[in-house]
Design a protein around this motif. Sequence first.
Motif, PDB file in Angstrom:
ATOM      1  N   GLU A  84       0.808  -1.215   0.000  1.00  0.00           N
ATOM      2  CA  GLU A  84       0.000   0.000   0.000  1.00  0.00           C
ATOM      3  C   GLU A  84       0.845   1.270   0.000  1.00  0.00           C
ATOM      4  O   GLU A  84       0.471   2.275  -0.614  1.00  0.00           O
ATOM      5  CB  GLU A  84      -0.940  -0.005   1.203  1.00  0.00           C
ATOM      6  CG  GLU A  84      -1.997  -1.084   1.097  1.00  0.00           C
ATOM      7  CD  GLU A  84      -2.773  -1.310   2.383  1.00  0.00           C
ATOM      8  OE1 GLU A  84      -2.538  -0.584   3.379  1.00  0.00           O
ATOM      9  OE2 GLU A  84      -3.621  -2.225   2.404  1.00  0.00           O
ATOM     10  N   GLU A  85       1.986   1.241   0.665  1.00  0.00           N
ATOM     11  CA  GLU A  85       2.813   2.439   0.806  1.00  0.00           C
ATOM     12  C   GLU A  85       3.865   2.607  -0.284  1.00  0.00           C
ATOM     13  O   GLU A  85       4.216   3.726  -0.628  1.00  0.00           O
ATOM     14  CB  GLU A  85       3.506   2.436   2.178  1.00  0.00           C
ATOM     15  CG  GLU A  85       2.547   2.535   3.335  1.00  0.00           C
ATOM     16  CD  GLU A  85       1.746   3.825   3.332  1.00  0.00           C
ATOM     17  OE1 GLU A  85       2.332   4.907   3.093  1.00  0.00           O
ATOM     18  OE2 GLU A  85       0.520   3.757   3.557  1.00  0.00           O
ATOM     19  N   ASP A  86       4.396   1.502  -0.798  1.00  0.00           N
ATOM     20  CA  ASP A  86       5.555   1.562  -1.683  1.00  0.00           C
ATOM     21  C   ASP A  86       5.283   1.166  -3.123  1.00  0.00           C
ATOM     22  O   ASP A  86       6.159   1.319  -3.967  1.00  0.00           O
ATOM     23  CB  ASP A  86       6.679   0.668  -1.139  1.00  0.00           C
ATOM     24  CG  ASP A  86       7.070   1.057   0.275  1.00  0.00           C
ATOM     25  OD1 ASP A  86       7.029   2.263   0.591  1.00  0.00           O
ATOM     26  OD2 ASP A  86       7.410   0.160   1.060  1.00  0.00           O
ATOM     27  N   HIS A  87       4.115   0.632  -3.410  1.00  0.00           N
ATOM     28  CA  HIS A  87       3.825   0.122  -4.752  1.00  0.00           C
ATOM     29  C   HIS A  87       2.479   0.671  -5.217  1.00  0.00           C
ATOM     30  O   HIS A  87       1.444   0.022  -5.080  1.00  0.00           O
ATOM     31  CB  HIS A  87       3.808  -1.415  -4.746  1.00  0.00           C
ATOM     32  CG  HIS A  87       5.100  -2.012  -4.312  1.00  0.00           C
ATOM     33  ND1 HIS A  87       6.158  -2.179  -5.157  1.00  0.00           N
ATOM     34  CD2 HIS A  87       5.515  -2.457  -3.102  1.00  0.00           C
ATOM     35  CE1 HIS A  87       7.172  -2.715  -4.503  1.00  0.00           C
ATOM     36  NE2 HIS A  87       6.813  -2.886  -3.252  1.00  0.00           N
ATOM     37  N   GLU A  88       2.510   1.875  -5.787  1.00  0.00           N
ATOM     38  CA  GLU A  88       1.263   2.555  -6.144  1.00  0.00           C
ATOM     39  C   GLU A  88       0.411   1.761  -7.129  1.00  0.00           C
ATOM     40  O   GLU A  88      -0.811   1.739  -7.014  1.00  0.00           O
ATOM     41  CB  GLU A  88       1.567   3.940  -6.694  1.00  0.00           C
ATOM     42  CG  GLU A  88       2.055   4.892  -5.622  1.00  0.00           C
ATOM     43  CD  GLU A  88       2.271   6.292  -6.152  1.00  0.00           C
ATOM     44  OE1 GLU A  88       1.513   6.733  -7.027  1.00  0.00           O
ATOM     45  OE2 GLU A  88       3.215   6.930  -5.673  1.00  0.00           O
ATOM     46  N   PHE A  89       1.053   1.107  -8.101  1.00  0.00           N
ATOM     47  CA  PHE A  89       0.288   0.333  -9.074  1.00  0.00           C
ATOM     48  C   PHE A  89      -0.446  -0.820  -8.395  1.00  0.00           C
ATOM     49  O   PHE A  89      -1.638  -1.042  -8.629  1.00  0.00           O
ATOM     50  CB  PHE A  89       1.201  -0.189 -10.182  1.00  0.00           C
ATOM     51  CG  PHE A  89       0.484  -1.023 -11.210  1.00  0.00           C
ATOM     52  CD1 PHE A  89      -0.553  -0.494 -11.959  1.00  0.00           C
ATOM     53  CD2 PHE A  89       0.847  -2.343 -11.432  1.00  0.00           C
ATOM     54  CE1 PHE A  89      -1.217  -1.258 -12.918  1.00  0.00           C
ATOM     55  CE2 PHE A  89       0.195  -3.110 -12.379  1.00  0.00           C
ATOM     56  CZ  PHE A  89      -0.838  -2.570 -13.122  1.00  0.00           C
ATOM     57  N   LEU A  90       0.242  -1.535  -7.528  1.00  0.00           N
ATOM     58  CA  LEU A  90      -0.388  -2.656  -6.819  1.00  0.00           C
ATOM     59  C   LEU A  90      -1.490  -2.155  -5.886  1.00  0.00           C
ATOM     60  O   LEU A  90      -2.531  -2.801  -5.746  1.00  0.00           O
ATOM     61  CB  LEU A  90       0.657  -3.461  -6.049  1.00  0.00           C
ATOM     62  CG  LEU A  90       1.709  -4.146  -6.916  1.00  0.00           C
ATOM     63  CD1 LEU A  90       2.779  -4.792  -6.052  1.00  0.00           C
ATOM     64  CD2 LEU A  90       1.074  -5.174  -7.845  1.00  0.00           C
ATOM     65  N   ALA A  91      -1.280  -1.001  -5.261  1.00  0.00           N
ATOM     66  CA  ALA A  91      -2.317  -0.417  -4.412  1.00  0.00           C
ATOM     67  C   ALA A  91      -3.528  -0.019  -5.256  1.00  0.00           C
ATOM     68  O   ALA A  91      -4.679  -0.239  -4.862  1.00  0.00           O
ATOM     69  CB  ALA A  91      -1.765   0.788  -3.656  1.00  0.00           C
ATOM     70  N   TRP A  92      -3.294   0.551  -6.450  1.00  0.00           N
ATOM     71  CA  TRP A  92      -4.380   0.944  -7.338  1.00  0.00           C
ATOM     72  C   TRP A  92      -5.211  -0.271  -7.757  1.00  0.00           C
ATOM     73  O   TRP A  92      -6.429  -0.185  -7.910  1.00  0.00           O
ATOM     74  CB  TRP A  92      -3.805   1.656  -8.558  1.00  0.00           C
ATOM     75  CG  TRP A  92      -4.825   2.131  -9.539  1.00  0.00           C
ATOM     76  CD1 TRP A  92      -5.605   3.247  -9.426  1.00  0.00           C
ATOM     77  CD2 TRP A  92      -5.165   1.518 -10.784  1.00  0.00           C
ATOM     78  NE1 TRP A  92      -6.416   3.351 -10.539  1.00  0.00           N
ATOM     79  CE2 TRP A  92      -6.168   2.296 -11.382  1.00  0.00           C
ATOM     80  CE3 TRP A  92      -4.716   0.366 -11.439  1.00  0.00           C
ATOM     81  CZ2 TRP A  92      -6.736   1.981 -12.601  1.00  0.00           C
ATOM     82  CZ3 TRP A  92      -5.283   0.060 -12.655  1.00  0.00           C
ATOM     83  CH2 TRP A  92      -6.277   0.857 -13.230  1.00  0.00           C
ATOM     84  N   LEU A  93      -4.550  -1.420  -7.916  1.00  0.00           N
ATOM     85  CA  LEU A  93      -5.249  -2.663  -8.263  1.00  0.00           C
ATOM     86  C   LEU A  93      -5.973  -3.271  -7.060  1.00  0.00           C
ATOM     87  O   LEU A  93      -6.685  -4.258  -7.204  1.00  0.00           O
ATOM     88  CB  LEU A  93      -4.256  -3.693  -8.816  1.00  0.00           C
ATOM     89  CG  LEU A  93      -3.650  -3.404 -10.177  1.00  0.00           C
ATOM     90  CD1 LEU A  93      -2.535  -4.397 -10.477  1.00  0.00           C
ATOM     91  CD2 LEU A  93      -4.701  -3.430 -11.267  1.00  0.00           C
ATOM     92  N   ASN A  94      -5.789  -2.693  -5.874  1.00  0.00           N
ATOM     93  CA  ASN A  94      -6.351  -3.219  -4.620  1.00  0.00           C
ATOM     94  C   ASN A  94      -5.808  -4.603  -4.281  1.00  0.00           C
ATOM     95  O   ASN A  94      -6.523  -5.470  -3.773  1.00  0.00           O
ATOM     96  CB  ASN A  94      -7.884  -3.231  -4.646  1.00  0.00           C
ATOM     97  CG  ASN A  94      -8.453  -1.839  -4.645  1.00  0.00           C
ATOM     98  OD1 ASN A  94      -8.008  -0.983  -3.885  1.00  0.00           O
ATOM     99  ND2 ASN A  94      -9.411  -1.588  -5.513  1.00  0.00           N
TER     100      ASN A  94
END
Length: 163
Positions: free
Chosen positions: A26-36
Motif C-alpha cells: 500500500e505504501e511503496d507500490h502505487e500500481f499494486l495499491a491501485w489494483l487493490n
Amino acid sequence: MTEETPPADVFDEFDDLESLLQYSLEEDHEFLAWLNTSVDNVGDGTMTMSIPYDEKLTNTRPTADPDEPADLHGGVAATLIDTVGGLSLRTAMDDPFETKIATINLNVNYLRPATGDLVATADVIRVGSSVGVSEVTVESTTPDGETKIVAIGQGAYRVFRSQ
C-alpha cells in the motif's frame, strides 16, 4: 518487478509478515495499491495474494454476453503472478528483508477468461544464492459460481543478498 527492503524501524510496527507485506504494497507500490492487491496468506515457502474484480480492469469481447461480467485483462493476472511469485521467495529465506529481488523471467499460460476476483497462490520451487524460482496458480470464480484455474505461471527472480 523489483522488491525493495523496508526500513528497519517498520518491522517493529507489525505482528506478522502478512501485515508488513500489506503495508509495503500500500505504501511503496502505487500500481499494486491501485489494483487493490491484498496479501491473503503467508506460509513457509508459499503465499497467496488477490486482486478483486473491477470493471476498470476488463476487456470486452465482441461476442461476449452483455449479461455476463467482462473478462479481466490478462496483464492483471500476469502482474499478480509476478508479484506473489517474487514475494513468496522471501518466505523461504532466513533473513527475508536483507535482500532485493528482481524478476528475470516470467512465463504465464492463460487457461480461460477470468470474470471474477483473482486469487494467486505461489509455491517456492527453489531459492539459491542468486536465483529463485516460484510456480503460481491463479483462480477466479466463473459467472455460475464455480472457482476455476484461469492461469498458471512461473517466475525466475534474481536474488541480491546483502554482503
